[in-house]
Enzyme design. Sequence first.
Site, PDB file in Angstrom:
ATOM      1  N   ASN A  37       0.773  -1.222  -0.036  1.00  0.00           N
ATOM      2  CA  ASN A  37      -0.129   0.055  -0.221  1.00  0.00           C
ATOM      3  C   ASN A  37       0.746   1.190  -0.022  1.00  0.00           C
ATOM      4  O   ASN A  37       1.737   1.292   0.965  1.00  0.00           O
ATOM      5  CB  ASN A  37      -0.998   0.133   1.089  1.00  0.00           C
ATOM      6  CG  ASN A  37      -2.127   0.825   1.068  1.00  0.00           C
ATOM      7  OD1 ASN A  37      -2.414   1.306  -0.264  1.00  0.00           O
ATOM      8  ND2 ASN A  37      -2.899   0.968   2.090  1.00  0.00           N
ATOM      9  N   HIS A 122     -14.029  -4.215  11.437  1.00  0.00           N
ATOM     10  CA  HIS A 122     -13.579  -2.745  12.134  1.00  0.00           C
ATOM     11  C   HIS A 122     -14.737  -1.865  12.308  1.00  0.00           C
ATOM     12  O   HIS A 122     -15.500  -1.576  11.305  1.00  0.00           O
ATOM     13  CB  HIS A 122     -12.673  -2.195  10.918  1.00  0.00           C
ATOM     14  CG  HIS A 122     -11.355  -2.716  10.678  1.00  0.00           C
ATOM     15  ND1 HIS A 122     -10.490  -2.080   9.882  1.00  0.00           N
ATOM     16  CD2 HIS A 122     -10.855  -3.792  11.067  1.00  0.00           C
ATOM     17  CE1 HIS A 122      -9.177  -2.603   9.926  1.00  0.00           C
ATOM     18  NE2 HIS A 122      -9.452  -3.801  10.777  1.00  0.00           N
ATOM     19  N   ARG A 147     -12.944  -4.729  16.304  1.00  0.00           N
ATOM     20  CA  ARG A 147     -11.901  -3.725  16.379  1.00  0.00           C
ATOM     21  C   ARG A 147     -12.670  -2.482  16.645  1.00  0.00           C
ATOM     22  O   ARG A 147     -13.409  -1.825  15.819  1.00  0.00           O
ATOM     23  CB  ARG A 147     -10.984  -3.538  15.384  1.00  0.00           C
ATOM     24  CG  ARG A 147      -9.541  -2.816  15.665  1.00  0.00           C
ATOM     25  CD  ARG A 147      -8.781  -2.790  14.528  1.00  0.00           C
ATOM     26  NE  ARG A 147      -9.326  -1.584  13.754  1.00  0.00           N
ATOM     27  CZ  ARG A 147      -8.490  -0.868  12.673  1.00  0.00           C
ATOM     28  NH1 ARG A 147      -7.341  -1.332  12.482  1.00  0.00           N
ATOM     29  NH2 ARG A 147      -9.109   0.018  12.116  1.00  0.00           N
ATOM     30  N   TYR A 159      -6.187   7.851  12.527  1.00  0.00           N
ATOM     31  CA  TYR A 159      -6.148   6.430  11.846  1.00  0.00           C
ATOM     32  C   TYR A 159      -7.551   5.775  12.049  1.00  0.00           C
ATOM     33  O   TYR A 159      -8.024   5.665  13.006  1.00  0.00           O
ATOM     34  CB  TYR A 159      -4.968   5.724  12.262  1.00  0.00           C
ATOM     35  CG  TYR A 159      -5.325   4.269  11.812  1.00  0.00           C
ATOM     36  CD1 TYR A 159      -5.818   3.242  12.820  1.00  0.00           C
ATOM     37  CD2 TYR A 159      -5.274   4.088  10.479  1.00  0.00           C
ATOM     38  CE1 TYR A 159      -6.126   2.072  12.298  1.00  0.00           C
ATOM     39  CE2 TYR A 159      -5.620   2.680  10.070  1.00  0.00           C
ATOM     40  CZ  TYR A 159      -6.049   1.664  11.216  1.00  0.00           C
ATOM     41  OH  TYR A 159      -6.739   0.438  10.851  1.00  0.00           O
ATOM     42  N   ASP A 222      -6.256  -1.072  17.819  1.00  0.00           N
ATOM     43  CA  ASP A 222      -5.126  -0.872  16.965  1.00  0.00           C
ATOM     44  C   ASP A 222      -4.504   0.646  17.584  1.00  0.00           C
ATOM     45  O   ASP A 222      -5.277   1.596  17.082  1.00  0.00           O
ATOM     46  CB  ASP A 222      -5.311  -0.758  15.831  1.00  0.00           C
ATOM     47  CG  ASP A 222      -4.156  -1.005  14.703  1.00  0.00           C
ATOM     48  OD1 ASP A 222      -4.322  -1.282  13.650  1.00  0.00           O
ATOM     49  OD2 ASP A 222      -3.065  -0.767  15.262  1.00  0.00           O
ATOM     50  N   HIS A 224      -1.672   1.525  16.334  1.00  0.00           N
ATOM     51  CA  HIS A 224      -1.112   2.003  15.178  1.00  0.00           C
ATOM     52  C   HIS A 224       0.324   2.913  15.236  1.00  0.00           C
ATOM     53  O   HIS A 224       0.576   3.899  14.677  1.00  0.00           O
ATOM     54  CB  HIS A 224      -2.093   2.989  14.458  1.00  0.00           C
ATOM     55  CG  HIS A 224      -2.179   2.626  12.797  1.00  0.00           C
ATOM     56  ND1 HIS A 224      -1.511   3.355  11.860  1.00  0.00           N
ATOM     57  CD2 HIS A 224      -2.669   1.472  12.350  1.00  0.00           C
ATOM     58  CE1 HIS A 224      -1.724   2.722  10.889  1.00  0.00           C
ATOM     59  NE2 HIS A 224      -2.564   1.725  10.841  1.00  0.00           N
ATOM     60  N   GLU A 248      -3.187  -3.551  19.788  1.00  0.00           N
ATOM     61  CA  GLU A 248      -2.268  -3.854  18.568  1.00  0.00           C
ATOM     62  C   GLU A 248      -1.377  -2.930  18.309  1.00  0.00           C
ATOM     63  O   GLU A 248      -1.712  -1.636  18.509  1.00  0.00           O
ATOM     64  CB  GLU A 248      -3.022  -4.098  17.307  1.00  0.00           C
ATOM     65  CG  GLU A 248      -2.495  -4.291  16.077  1.00  0.00           C
ATOM     66  CD  GLU A 248      -3.361  -4.276  14.790  1.00  0.00           C
ATOM     67  OE1 GLU A 248      -4.512  -4.777  15.114  1.00  0.00           O
ATOM     68  OE2 GLU A 248      -2.908  -4.022  13.457  1.00  0.00           O
ATOM     69  N   GLU A 274       2.209  -6.484  11.318  1.00  0.00           N
ATOM     70  CA  GLU A 274       1.546  -6.083  10.148  1.00  0.00           C
ATOM     71  C   GLU A 274       2.906  -5.316   9.255  1.00  0.00           C
ATOM     72  O   GLU A 274       2.447  -5.521   7.922  1.00  0.00           O
ATOM     73  CB  GLU A 274       0.436  -5.408  10.054  1.00  0.00           C
ATOM     74  CG  GLU A 274       0.487  -3.952  10.522  1.00  0.00           C
ATOM     75  CD  GLU A 274      -0.806  -3.317  10.263  1.00  0.00           C
ATOM     76  OE1 GLU A 274      -1.805  -3.700  11.036  1.00  0.00           O
ATOM     77  OE2 GLU A 274      -0.914  -2.231  10.025  1.00  0.00           O
ATOM     78  N   ARG A 295       0.851 -10.767  13.534  1.00  0.00           N
ATOM     79  CA  ARG A 295      -0.135  -9.845  12.710  1.00  0.00           C
ATOM     80  C   ARG A 295       0.433  -9.910  11.212  1.00  0.00           C
ATOM     81  O   ARG A 295      -0.577  -9.052  10.587  1.00  0.00           O
ATOM     82  CB  ARG A 295      -0.054  -8.627  13.422  1.00  0.00           C
ATOM     83  CG  ARG A 295      -0.925  -8.147  14.364  1.00  0.00           C
ATOM     84  CD  ARG A 295      -2.250  -8.231  14.116  1.00  0.00           C
ATOM     85  NE  ARG A 295      -2.860  -7.240  13.194  1.00  0.00           N
ATOM     86  CZ  ARG A 295      -3.899  -7.227  12.390  1.00  0.00           C
ATOM     87  NH1 ARG A 295      -4.225  -8.500  11.870  1.00  0.00           N
ATOM     88  NH2 ARG A 295      -4.280  -5.984  11.601  1.00  0.00           N
ATOM     89  N   HIS A 324      -3.018 -10.351   9.082  1.00  0.00           N
ATOM     90  CA  HIS A 324      -3.576  -8.877   8.627  1.00  0.00           C
ATOM     91  C   HIS A 324      -4.484  -8.980   7.365  1.00  0.00           C
ATOM     92  O   HIS A 324      -3.984  -9.746   6.564  1.00  0.00           O
ATOM     93  CB  HIS A 324      -2.132  -8.194   8.226  1.00  0.00           C
ATOM     94  CG  HIS A 324      -2.353  -6.741   8.194  1.00  0.00           C
ATOM     95  ND1 HIS A 324      -1.365  -6.204   7.001  1.00  0.00           N
ATOM     96  CD2 HIS A 324      -3.088  -5.704   8.508  1.00  0.00           C
ATOM     97  CE1 HIS A 324      -1.882  -4.856   7.125  1.00  0.00           C
ATOM     98  NE2 HIS A 324      -2.625  -4.488   7.910  1.00  0.00           N
ATOM     99  N   ASP A 328      -6.133  -3.357   1.802  1.00  0.00           N
ATOM    100  CA  ASP A 328      -4.978  -3.390   0.872  1.00  0.00           C
ATOM    101  C   ASP A 328      -4.047  -4.548   0.642  1.00  0.00           C
ATOM    102  O   ASP A 328      -3.166  -4.587   0.247  1.00  0.00           O
ATOM    103  CB  ASP A 328      -4.020  -2.079   1.503  1.00  0.00           C
ATOM    104  CG  ASP A 328      -3.840  -1.944   2.876  1.00  0.00           C
ATOM    105  OD1 ASP A 328      -4.623  -1.718   3.492  1.00  0.00           O
ATOM    106  OD2 ASP A 328      -2.732  -2.410   3.087  1.00  0.00           O
ATOM    107  N   GLU A 351      -8.191 -11.008  10.729  1.00  0.00           N
ATOM    108  CA  GLU A 351      -8.939  -9.588  10.328  1.00  0.00           C
ATOM    109  C   GLU A 351      -9.783  -9.707   9.110  1.00  0.00           C
ATOM    110  O   GLU A 351      -9.153 -10.368   7.830  1.00  0.00           O
ATOM    111  CB  GLU A 351      -7.757  -8.458  10.318  1.00  0.00           C
ATOM    112  CG  GLU A 351      -8.152  -6.866  10.058  1.00  0.00           C
ATOM    113  CD  GLU A 351      -6.952  -6.101   9.828  1.00  0.00           C
ATOM    114  OE1 GLU A 351      -5.945  -6.537   9.737  1.00  0.00           O
ATOM    115  OE2 GLU A 351      -7.295  -5.093   9.755  1.00  0.00           O
ATOM    116  N   TRP A 414       2.429   7.405  12.088  1.00  0.00           N
ATOM    117  CA  TRP A 414       0.714   7.369  11.589  1.00  0.00           C
ATOM    118  C   TRP A 414       0.134   6.116  12.071  1.00  0.00           C
ATOM    119  O   TRP A 414       0.695   5.028  11.624  1.00  0.00           O
ATOM    120  CB  TRP A 414       0.791   7.645  10.152  1.00  0.00           C
ATOM    121  CG  TRP A 414      -0.768   7.503   9.676  1.00  0.00           C
ATOM    122  CD1 TRP A 414      -1.717   8.423  10.006  1.00  0.00           C
ATOM    123  CD2 TRP A 414      -1.401   6.227   9.092  1.00  0.00           C
ATOM    124  NE1 TRP A 414      -2.851   7.871   9.457  1.00  0.00           N
ATOM    125  CE2 TRP A 414      -2.708   6.702   8.758  1.00  0.00           C
ATOM    126  CE3 TRP A 414      -0.925   5.136   8.300  1.00  0.00           C
ATOM    127  CZ2 TRP A 414      -3.834   5.893   8.209  1.00  0.00           C
ATOM    128  CZ3 TRP A 414      -1.581   4.241   7.896  1.00  0.00           C
ATOM    129  CH2 TRP A 414      -3.036   4.779   7.393  1.00  0.00           C
TER     130      TRP A 414
END
Length: 414
Positions: A37, A122, A147, A159, A222, A224, A248, A274, A295, A324, A328, A351, A414
């Site tokens: 991605n 999600h 999630r 995010y 998450d 992130h 996560e 991930e 992940r 994961h 994407d 996921e 991010w």
Amino acid sequence: MSISKAEIIITSPGRNFVTLKITTDDGFVGWGDATLNGRELSVASYLSDHLASTLIGRDENRIEDTWQYLYRGAYWRRGPVTMCAIAAVDMALWDIKAKRAGVPLYQLLGGASRNALRVYAHASGNDYATLSAAMRGYVDQGYTAIRVQTGVPGLDTVYGVSATAKPGEKYDYEPAHRAADGTAATRPEEEDWDTHSYLRHVPQIFAQVREEFGPGLSLLHDAHHRLSPIEAARLAKSLEPYDLFWLEDSTPAEDQEAVRLIRQHSTTPLATGEVFNSVYDYQTLITDRLIDYVRSSTTHTGGITAMKKILDFADIYGIRSGLHGPTDVSPVGMAANMHLGLAIHNFGIQEYMPHSDATLEVFKTSYTFDSGFLHPGEAPGLGVELDEQLAAEHPYTAAYLPVNRLQDGSLHDW
Ligand code: CS2
Ligand code: MG
């Protein structure tokens, strides 16, 4: 029997995908996901400019040897671009081997260890009402794991959360962004972040979620990559009363030692990986039991051959899979995750971000979703075929993952 063609298909039905098509001299076709991605063309070039010619004439049955040839033969090892390219070749060769045998791929990985794969959805919301409505929708569809991502008061966009979606509004989160008018982006969008506002807000949201949805629903979150080790330890500890299925990526994943500090402060289960692309990224985390879930996606980690080794290694330490599966990862990559997940002993959860209708018009899938569970299907191979004519109607459109800045303007994960 040998490989006669290796072609790279780049298509963008709603978002960019890179797919490898391998064809044998007797007409078998295998597909491999090579989507990274925001950096898709790098992998496409690695395949078309560096790997494709080396595959022609190789015996497609020699999957392990091909994997070693591409991994050790690169000299410059590991990294997301290299391992995505190797993954695509590996997936395509497994797809061909299973098609030649006339069985779904999981049968070649030891057969089914379970009837289906429990998944998590999600749910997100810039405010609690929007989040709650999204969660209710998934519970009504039979999901048993969700999630939970929330907006943070004082921050515009964070995010995984739409700044504008209202309660009940469908919101397809696509983490890479084209330009606002849908044309090619030339740079990432910038989002804002403030860790202490986040740390104050998230436990309140989980308290409300548990109050409304009760103790039985599995909740995941998450972070992130955004926290320092002690901030992550604080978050993990503050979420213990809400009994998460996992927290996560609470710290930047490459700092394996950071997770040790979190472990010292909390029993909240931890998931990461991930952004990893090889077993060496996990080595300390697995041998020291610093995480509970692996992940990675098969697409980013060298394919089925590599992912099976990582998951078997993790099984020795009581660590399970949590592969994961965002949009994407293409339907080809998702199928690879599912066949692995059905076969391994130490499956944890999968996921599941359903792909858009536009994507599923191009990628014809055999996997099925039913009341919170996925199954890869019984079609020979991976069970996903790409419609090349439709794929050609969706040209690549550059899209970037956002970046984050703190309120003083400094760049943040991010
Ligand atoms: C996220 C991903 O699904 C997840 O857990 O971390 O959506 C991630 O943001 C994207 O895969 C990035 O491309
Ligand atoms: Mg994540």
